[in-house]
Design a protein around this motif. Sequence first.
Motif, PDB file in Angstrom:
ATOM      1  N   VAL A  17      -4.593  -7.192   1.682  1.00  6.64           N
ATOM      2  CA  VAL A  17      -3.215  -6.999   2.137  1.00  6.64           C
ATOM      3  C   VAL A  17      -3.208  -7.017   3.654  1.00  6.64           C
ATOM      4  CG1 VAL A  17      -1.249  -5.428   2.136  1.00  6.64           C
ATOM      5  CG2 VAL A  17      -2.722  -5.575   0.132  1.00  6.64           C
ATOM      6  N   LYS A  18      -2.292  -7.795   4.213  1.00  3.58           N
ATOM      7  CA  LYS A  18      -2.199  -7.854   5.668  1.00  3.58           C
ATOM      8  C   LYS A  18      -1.532  -6.586   6.191  1.00  3.58           C
ATOM      9  CE  LYS A  18      -1.924 -12.816   6.331  1.00  3.58           C
ATOM     10  NZ  LYS A  18      -1.111 -13.909   6.894  1.00  3.58           N
ATOM     11  N   PRO A  19      -2.063  -6.009   7.278  1.00 10.59           N
ATOM     12  CA  PRO A  19      -1.403  -4.825   7.852  1.00 10.59           C
ATOM     13  C   PRO A  19      -0.099  -5.245   8.532  1.00 10.59           C
ATOM     14  CG  PRO A  19      -3.237  -5.509   9.232  1.00 10.59           C
ATOM     15  CD  PRO A  19      -3.269  -6.379   8.000  1.00 10.59           C
ATOM     16  N   GLU A  20       0.821  -4.267   8.640  1.00 10.39           N
ATOM     17  CA  GLU A  20       2.090  -4.541   9.313  1.00 10.39           C
ATOM     18  C   GLU A  20       1.817  -4.770  10.795  1.00 10.39           C
ATOM     19  OE1 GLU A  20       5.378  -1.942   8.724  1.00 10.39           O
ATOM     20  OE2 GLU A  20       4.782  -1.503   6.659  1.00 10.39           O
TER      21      GLU A  20
END
Length: 91
Positions: A17-20
């Motif tokens: 999951v890509k971080p914000e």
Amino acid sequence: MEEKKKPGRPPKEKPSVKPEPKKMGRPKLEVTRNAELPLVRLYEQELDSYKLAAKNAGLPLSEWVRVQLAASVASQQHADSGIDNAQLKNA
């Protein structure tokens, strides 16, 4: 043929999951007690006379204002309570 490994650290695993992304700009400040302080508008002449009086009293302007306000409140409370100066002197 064998695969050659490069010396050093092993490669990092990529998260699933890509971080914000980080928000741009300055973070918001917490609410401080300054928000509770009253703002008082003065004419330039009033401010100049207050600064001069504070300087003559040997006090910083903010302290001089607090002293003057406290004295005014105390005087008003005595006037409202019906105590006159003669009664205060005899006490």
